[in-house]
Design a protein around this motif. Structure first.
Motif, PDB file in Angstrom:
ATOM      1  N   ASP A 235     151.315  49.194   1.642  1.00  0.00           N
ATOM      2  CA  ASP A 235     151.079  47.908   2.301  1.00  0.00           C
ATOM      3  C   ASP A 235     150.602  46.867   1.299  1.00  0.00           C
ATOM      4  O   ASP A 235     151.035  45.700   1.325  1.00  0.00           O
ATOM      5  CB  ASP A 235     150.054  48.068   3.422  1.00  0.00           C
ATOM      6  CG  ASP A 235     150.614  48.771   4.643  1.00  0.00           C
ATOM      7  OD1 ASP A 235     151.857  48.895   4.742  1.00  0.00           O
ATOM      8  OD2 ASP A 235     149.814  49.215   5.498  1.00  0.00           O
TER       9      ASP A 235
ATOM     10  N   ALA B  34     149.860  55.167   2.278  1.00  0.00           N
ATOM     11  CA  ALA B  34     150.426  54.138   3.145  1.00  0.00           C
ATOM     12  C   ALA B  34     149.691  52.809   2.957  1.00  0.00           C
ATOM     13  O   ALA B  34     150.319  51.731   2.949  1.00  0.00           O
ATOM     14  CB  ALA B  34     150.368  54.586   4.606  1.00  0.00           C
ATOM     15  N   GLU B  35     148.378  52.872   2.801  1.00  0.00           N
ATOM     16  CA  GLU B  35     147.611  51.652   2.533  1.00  0.00           C
ATOM     17  C   GLU B  35     148.042  51.033   1.202  1.00  0.00           C
ATOM     18  O   GLU B  35     148.107  49.807   1.061  1.00  0.00           O
ATOM     19  CB  GLU B  35     146.116  51.961   2.516  1.00  0.00           C
ATOM     20  CG  GLU B  35     145.525  52.337   3.863  1.00  0.00           C
ATOM     21  CD  GLU B  35     145.244  51.123   4.744  1.00  0.00           C
ATOM     22  OE1 GLU B  35     145.418  49.984   4.268  1.00  0.00           O
ATOM     23  OE2 GLU B  35     144.839  51.331   5.903  1.00  0.00           O
TER      24      GLU B  35
ATOM     25  N   ARG C 292     142.552  41.853   0.425  1.00  0.00           N
ATOM     26  CA  ARG C 292     143.505  42.051   1.517  1.00  0.00           C
ATOM     27  C   ARG C 292     142.800  42.421   2.820  1.00  0.00           C
ATOM     28  O   ARG C 292     143.236  42.041   3.908  1.00  0.00           O
ATOM     29  CB  ARG C 292     144.506  43.138   1.129  1.00  0.00           C
ATOM     30  CG  ARG C 292     145.415  43.574   2.259  1.00  0.00           C
ATOM     31  CD  ARG C 292     146.488  44.550   1.797  1.00  0.00           C
ATOM     32  NE  ARG C 292     147.145  45.168   2.924  1.00  0.00           N
ATOM     33  CZ  ARG C 292     148.007  44.565   3.736  1.00  0.00           C
ATOM     34  NH1 ARG C 292     148.317  43.308   3.528  1.00  0.00           N
ATOM     35  NH2 ARG C 292     148.558  45.197   4.754  1.00  0.00           N
ATOM     36  N   HIS C 293     141.690  43.142   2.703  1.00  0.00           N
ATOM     37  CA  HIS C 293     140.996  43.611   3.897  1.00  0.00           C
ATOM     38  C   HIS C 293     139.843  42.692   4.311  1.00  0.00           C
ATOM     39  O   HIS C 293     138.936  43.130   5.011  1.00  0.00           O
ATOM     40  CB  HIS C 293     140.522  45.045   3.698  1.00  0.00           C
ATOM     41  CG  HIS C 293     141.642  46.036   3.806  1.00  0.00           C
ATOM     42  ND1 HIS C 293     142.139  46.462   5.013  1.00  0.00           N
ATOM     43  CD2 HIS C 293     142.393  46.654   2.855  1.00  0.00           C
ATOM     44  CE1 HIS C 293     143.131  47.310   4.813  1.00  0.00           C
ATOM     45  NE2 HIS C 293     143.307  47.442   3.524  1.00  0.00           N
TER      46      HIS C 293
ATOM     47  N   ARG D 197     153.470  45.755  -0.944  1.00  0.00           N
ATOM     48  CA  ARG D 197     154.416  44.869  -0.259  1.00  0.00           C
ATOM     49  C   ARG D 197     153.922  43.425  -0.259  1.00  0.00           C
ATOM     50  O   ARG D 197     154.716  42.491  -0.345  1.00  0.00           O
ATOM     51  CB  ARG D 197     154.638  45.350   1.167  1.00  0.00           C
ATOM     52  CG  ARG D 197     155.627  46.511   1.273  1.00  0.00           C
ATOM     53  CD  ARG D 197     155.927  46.827   2.717  1.00  0.00           C
ATOM     54  NE  ARG D 197     157.134  47.637   2.846  1.00  0.00           N
ATOM     55  CZ  ARG D 197     157.222  48.726   3.595  1.00  0.00           C
ATOM     56  NH1 ARG D 197     156.165  49.150   4.257  1.00  0.00           N
ATOM     57  NH2 ARG D 197     158.360  49.386   3.669  1.00  0.00           N
ATOM     58  N   THR D 198     152.605  43.234  -0.163  1.00  0.00           N
ATOM     59  CA  THR D 198     152.068  41.874  -0.096  1.00  0.00           C
ATOM     60  C   THR D 198     151.780  41.290  -1.478  1.00  0.00           C
ATOM     61  O   THR D 198     151.984  40.095  -1.695  1.00  0.00           O
ATOM     62  CB  THR D 198     150.787  41.833   0.745  1.00  0.00           C
ATOM     63  OG1 THR D 198     149.820  42.732   0.192  1.00  0.00           O
ATOM     64  CG2 THR D 198     151.072  42.239   2.181  1.00  0.00           C
TER      65      THR D 198
ATOM     66  N   SER E  29     139.075  51.380  10.134  1.00  0.00           N
ATOM     67  CA  SER E  29     139.946  50.603   9.255  1.00  0.00           C
ATOM     68  C   SER E  29     139.444  50.709   7.824  1.00  0.00           C
ATOM     69  O   SER E  29     138.240  50.827   7.584  1.00  0.00           O
ATOM     70  CB  SER E  29     139.959  49.135   9.689  1.00  0.00           C
ATOM     71  OG  SER E  29     140.465  48.293   8.672  1.00  0.00           O
TER      72      SER E  29
END
Length: 388
Positions: free
Chosen positions: A331, A327-328, A200-201, A334-335, A172
């Motif tokens: 994401d 792609a990360e 976020r992570h 989007r948040t 991840s």
């Protein structure tokens, strides 16, 4: 041929491009438009983001490729004819465009895409050679400037932090920061996107260090804690007092150094816990008199890892390619996109005003965090420049 018909014909055969003619001299040039070959496509640019580090180094004349030759086989700058010179005809790597013509089913007409081809009104692309990231329909196209290149730069920083712990067994993007205490040095675009990814992570704490009040205000508007490294309290001492792991073991688990100043790297080393790692995403263009490698770097057994988008960590290329990093980025957008749109993007300027904008940024008459060029004048939204 009428005047209107002539203008239309010219628009169909030429495009406009931003060129650095010499130190401090930026212009918009008309150039021939390349025809769309079989299998190719053409985009009409909507937005293009400006990188205040890399791009301004060409405007200021400080980019190392202007004075040295890079030997890719040796991985060294060596004596000889410089790799780059003026005019610099491709500037920029944060473009969003609409596909206007296509001769490939892979890229349909009307699709909004993120690419990296420079500040120009349009571009003729080749799917085999160009990275093309289709933007989701629910994503604000303005935020798409981060998808192809800038966002992956930041995500790759987190990937290097994960590889520092797990080597090739990274699963991840958050493996290197989840549950850990993190410092981000700097509050420019790279630093703030990195800090948002860290949050976020699942980091236990993330603190941004930057001397500019305006940039710290942007960080705080994004919900990030910030400290002034030039204030009355030493942030390294403050954080090491707060973050105790064991006797003689205090400080940040990982530090992301995102400010291109040697003093910032020295600060990053001071904030790290013993045997901690500094993930370096900065672009240094001068000497390093403020860097003291005989101090914390030596006595605390620290490590510095350069994390640039030209490569992912060793052993991860087969699972973590640029597409996955994009792609990360999507994401994250989007948040946190609404806050990024409101606070990080500080000016949306008409394309025709680019020469003046670059001159003001290079001379530090403007201090935008993220300036964006709008190719449709109706989408320009000039904002007050951020205070430095």
């Amino acid at each position: 041929m009428t005047e209107g018909t002539a203008a239309m014909a010219d628009a169909n055969t030429s495009e406009r491009n931003i060129v650095v003619e010499g130190p401090g001299r930026v212009a918009v040039r008309d150039e021939p438009r390349a025809p769309v070959p079989a299998g190719g496509f053409r985009v009409t640019t909507v937005f293009s983001g400006i990188s205040a580090g890399t791009e301004l180094s060409y405007v200021k004349g400080t980019n190392p490729f202007l004075s040295k030759r890079w030997d890719p086989g040796l991985g060294l700058f060596v004596p000889g004819e410089p790799d780059a010179g003026y005019p610099v005809t491709q500037l920029g790597y944060m473009e969003v465009g609409t596909v206007a013509e296509s001769r490939t089913p892979a890229i349909p007409v009307g699709r909004t895409v993120a690419m990296a081809y420079g500040h120009r009104t349009g571009y003729t692309g080749d799917p085999a050679a160009d990275r093309v990231v289709a933007l989701p329909e629910d994503l604000d196209p303005l935020l798409g400037i981060y998808v192809a290149h800038m966002g992956p730069i930041c995500a790759n920083g987190l990937l290097h932090a994960a590889a520092d712990l797990y080597g090739p067994d990274v699963r991840s993007l958050g493996d290197g920061v989840r549950g850990r205490r993190v410092v981000v040095v700097g509050a420019g675009v790279v630093a703030l996107l990195t800090a948002l990814l860290v949050r976020r992570h699942g980091a236990a704490s993330v603190v941004v260090l930057d001397p500019a009040p305006g940039r710290r205000a942007v960080a705080e508007a994004l919900g990030l804690e910030s400290l002034d490294p030039e204030g009355p309290n030493d942030p390294a001492a403050s954080l090491k007092t707060r973050w105790r792991h064991a006797p003689g073991d205090r400080g940040a688990d990982v530090v992301f150094q995102c400010r291109g100043q040697p003093a910032a790297l020295h600060l990053a080393l001071r904030a790290a816990r013993p045997q901690g790692t500094v993930i370096d995403l900065a672009f240094y263009q001068a000497g390093a008199a403020e860097l003291r490698l005989g101090a914390e770097f030596h006595h605390n057994g620290l490590a510095v890892r350069c994390a640039q988008i030209g490569r992912v960590p060793r052993g991860l290329a087969h699972t973590w390619d640029r597409e996955r990093l994009s792609a990360e980025t999507i994401d994250l957008l989007r948040t946190d996109g609404t806050a990024i749109r409101e606070h990080l993007i500080t000016a949306v300027v008409p394309f025709e005003d680019a020469p003046e904008l670059f001159a003001d940024l290079a001379a530090r008459r403007r201090h935008d965090v993220q300036a964006v060029l709008a190719f449709n004048p109706s989408t320009a939204e000039p904002c007050p420049a951020a205070d430095q």
